[in-house]
Design an enzyme around this catalytic site. Structure first.
Site, mmCIF file in Angstrom:
data_model
loop_
_atom_site.group_PDB
_atom_site.id
_atom_site.type_symbol
_atom_site.label_atom_id
_atom_site.label_comp_id
_atom_site.label_asym_id
_atom_site.label_seq_id
_atom_site.Cartn_x
_atom_site.Cartn_y
_atom_site.Cartn_z
ATOM 1 N N ARG A 95 26.515 45.521 42.583
ATOM 2 C CA ARG A 95 27.775 44.826 42.858
ATOM 3 C C ARG A 95 28.133 44.789 44.344
ATOM 4 N NH1 ARG A 95 30.603 43.758 38.072
ATOM 5 N NH2 ARG A 95 30.453 45.316 36.434
ATOM 6 N N LYS A 153 27.751 28.191 36.426
ATOM 7 C CA LYS A 153 26.422 28.038 35.793
ATOM 8 C C LYS A 153 26.597 27.000 34.680
ATOM 9 C CE LYS A 153 23.855 32.135 35.383
ATOM 10 N NZ LYS A 153 23.439 33.295 34.551
ATOM 11 N N ASP A 159 26.880 42.193 38.656
ATOM 12 C CA ASP A 159 26.055 43.379 38.420
ATOM 13 C C ASP A 159 24.883 43.107 37.473
ATOM 14 O OD1 ASP A 159 27.785 43.049 36.094
ATOM 15 O OD2 ASP A 159 26.947 44.938 35.427
ATOM 16 N N LYS A 172 35.312 42.907 35.974
ATOM 17 C CA LYS A 172 35.225 43.489 37.295
ATOM 18 C C LYS A 172 34.559 42.557 38.300
ATOM 19 C CE LYS A 172 33.544 47.501 35.338
ATOM 20 N NZ LYS A 172 32.563 48.581 35.312
ATOM 21 N N GLY A 173 33.760 41.642 37.797
ATOM 22 C CA GLY A 173 32.868 40.863 38.668
ATOM 23 C C GLY A 173 33.531 40.124 39.814
ATOM 24 N N PHE A 203 19.717 34.611 36.216
ATOM 25 C CA PHE A 203 20.613 35.767 36.244
ATOM 26 C C PHE A 203 20.772 36.234 37.685
ATOM 27 C CE2 PHE A 203 22.049 40.092 35.783
ATOM 28 C CZ PHE A 203 23.025 39.938 34.807
ATOM 29 N N VAL A 204 22.007 36.246 38.148
ATOM 30 C CA VAL A 204 22.250 36.548 39.559
ATOM 31 C C VAL A 204 23.030 37.854 39.723
ATOM 32 C CG1 VAL A 204 22.153 34.150 40.296
ATOM 33 C CG2 VAL A 204 24.339 35.091 39.544
ATOM 34 N N ASP A 238 30.011 30.771 32.866
ATOM 35 C CA ASP A 238 28.689 30.593 32.285
ATOM 36 C C ASP A 238 28.849 29.769 30.999
ATOM 37 O OD1 ASP A 238 25.972 31.076 31.806
ATOM 38 O OD2 ASP A 238 26.298 33.046 30.969
ATOM 39 N N GLU A 282 37.443 33.999 39.053
ATOM 40 C CA GLU A 282 36.260 34.477 38.328
ATOM 41 C C GLU A 282 35.056 34.538 39.260
ATOM 42 O OE1 GLU A 282 34.788 35.868 36.059
ATOM 43 O OE2 GLU A 282 35.313 35.218 34.043
ATOM 44 N N ASP A 283 34.122 35.430 38.955
ATOM 45 C CA ASP A 283 32.874 35.452 39.703
ATOM 46 C C ASP A 283 31.968 34.295 39.272
ATOM 47 O OD1 ASP A 283 32.591 36.556 37.172
ATOM 48 O OD2 ASP A 283 31.318 38.211 37.800
HETATM 49 P P1 XMP Z 1 30.974 33.322 30.040
HETATM 50 O O1 XMP Z 1 29.688 33.086 29.290
HETATM 51 O O2 XMP Z 1 32.043 33.872 29.161
HETATM 52 O O3 XMP Z 1 30.526 34.411 31.063
HETATM 53 O O4 XMP Z 1 31.397 32.096 30.824
HETATM 54 C C1 XMP Z 1 31.367 35.042 31.818
HETATM 55 C C2 XMP Z 1 30.844 36.392 32.247
HETATM 56 O O5 XMP Z 1 29.442 36.614 32.012
HETATM 57 C C3 XMP Z 1 28.908 37.332 33.100
HETATM 58 N N1 XMP Z 1 27.759 36.603 33.673
HETATM 59 C C4 XMP Z 1 26.931 37.095 34.610
HETATM 60 N N2 XMP Z 1 26.923 38.289 35.234
HETATM 61 N N3 XMP Z 1 25.009 37.632 36.448
HETATM 62 C C5 XMP Z 1 25.963 38.540 36.163
HETATM 63 O O6 XMP Z 1 25.959 39.600 36.765
HETATM 64 C C6 XMP Z 1 24.937 36.418 35.854
HETATM 65 O O7 XMP Z 1 24.041 35.620 36.144
HETATM 66 C C7 XMP Z 1 25.961 36.135 34.885
HETATM 67 N N4 XMP Z 1 26.229 35.039 34.107
HETATM 68 C C8 XMP Z 1 27.331 35.386 33.390
HETATM 69 C C9 XMP Z 1 30.021 37.431 34.119
HETATM 70 O O8 XMP Z 1 30.611 38.700 34.042
HETATM 71 C C10 XMP Z 1 31.024 36.422 33.722
HETATM 72 O O9 XMP Z 1 32.345 36.771 34.061
HETATM 73 MG MG MG Z 2 33.207 38.193 35.189
#
Ligand code: XMP
Ligand code: MG
Length: 211
Positions: free
Chosen positions: A180, A146, A174, A53-54, A167-168, A117, A113-114
Site C-alpha cells: 500500500r 477498471k 494492496d 482502506k484503499g 491486478f494493480v 472495478d 475511491e482507489d
Molecule cells: P468493485 O468490484 O466493488 O471493487 O468495484 C472495488 C474494490 O475492489 C478492490 N480492487 C482492487 N484492489 N488491486 C487492488 O489492490 C486491484 O487491481 C483491484 N481491483 C479491485 C478495491 O479495493 C476496490 O475498492
Molecule cells: Mg477500495
C-alpha cells in the site's frame, strides 16, 4: 503474519513486473482532478467521503488539490467490505461508518475511491447515502477505473486513469495488505503470488476483505 521471503528480491520495488502510473504522472492527474472538483463544488459545501482502506493515499493528495477549497467542505470515511468465497466476490458488500445520518442529510457527497472495478462497492455505498442517509447528491472520484470488469453500469464523475484489466498495487492498493505504501502503481511479478497457488490475484477473493 508470516513474512514470505522472495529470493533475490530485496524490496517491494523488485516485485513489480511493470509500473503503470509513476508518482509524477499520478501527482499531475490528481492536481487536475482537484482543480475540476474545486470548480464544480464551489458554494456546495461538499462532504468528501473516503472509501477505506484503499483510497487513503489518493484521498489525502486529492483533498489538498481541491483548490480553492469550497467553504463548508468537510471530510469523513466509510469502510466497505466484500464477502466472497473462492475467487469470486459474492457481490455482498458490507458497510461500516460512524457517519451520523444527520451529517449526510442534504449534503453533496463526493465519494473517493482507489479503483472502481465491478462497481458493486460504489453502487452499494451510493445507494446507502442517497436512500438511507438523504444525501442531496452523490458523485464519485476514483483514481482508477477498471471499466472492462463492470457487473453494474456505473460511470464515475471524476476518473484519474482508465485502468487495464490487471491486478494493480501501490498508492494505497494492496495485495494481501502489502504494497500500500509504494508511491506509484504497478503490476506484480507472477512469482509474488504463484507460491500461494493462484494464477492471478482476484480483488475481494476469499473471506472478508476490507479495502
Ligand atoms: P468493485 O468490484 O466493488 O471493487 O468495484 C472495488 C474494490 O475492489 C478492490 N480492487 C482492487 N484492489 N488491486 C487492488 O489492490 C486491484 O487491481 C483491484 N481491483 C479491485 C478495491 O479495493 C476496490 O475498492
Ligand atoms: Mg477500495
Amino acid at each position: 503474519k508470516e513474512v514470505v521471503s522472495c529470493s533475490g528480491r530485496q524490496t517491494y520495488h523488485d516485485d513489480m513486473a511493470k509500473i503503470l502510473y509513476t508518482e509524477a504522472v499520478i501527482s499531475q492527474r490528481v492536481a487536475e482532478l482537484g482543480r475540476q472538483i474545486a470548480q464544480d463544488y464551489q458554494g456546495k459545501a461538499p462532504l468528501v467521503l473516503g472509501v477505506l482502506k484503499g483510497s487513503f493515499m489518493f484521498f489525502s493528495d486529492l483533498v489538498r488539490a481541491i483548490e480553492p477549497c469550497p467553504r463548508g467542505l468537510t471530510l469523513d470515511f466509510i469502510r466497505a467490505s466484500s464477502y466472497g468465497s473462492g475467487t469470486e466476490s459474492t457481490g455482498e458488500v458490507k458497510l461500516k461508518a460512524d457517519l451520523k445520518l444527520e451529517k449526510v442529510e442534504g449534503r453533496h457527497v463526493l465519494l473517493v475511491e482507489d479503483i472502481v472495478d465491478t462497481a458493486l462497492t460504489i453502487t452499494t455505498v451510493s445507494r446507502y447515502l442517497l436512500e438511507e442517509c438523504g444525501a442531496a447528491s452523490v458523485a464519485t472520484a476514483t483514481l482508477l477505473d477498471k471499466h472492462e470488469r463492470r457487473k453494474l453500469v456505473y460511470r464515475p464523475e471524476y476518473v484519474g486513469f482508465l485502468c487495464p484489466n490487471e491486478f494493480v498495487v501501490g498508492y494505497g492498493l494492496d495485495f494481501n495488505e502489502e504494497y500500500r505504501t509504494i508511491p506509484y502503481i504497478g503490476v506484480l511479478k507472477p512469482e509474488c503470488y504463484s507460491h500461494l497457488g493462484i494464477e492471478a490475484p482476484e480483488p475481494d477473493g476469499s473471506g472478508e476483505s476490507s479495502d
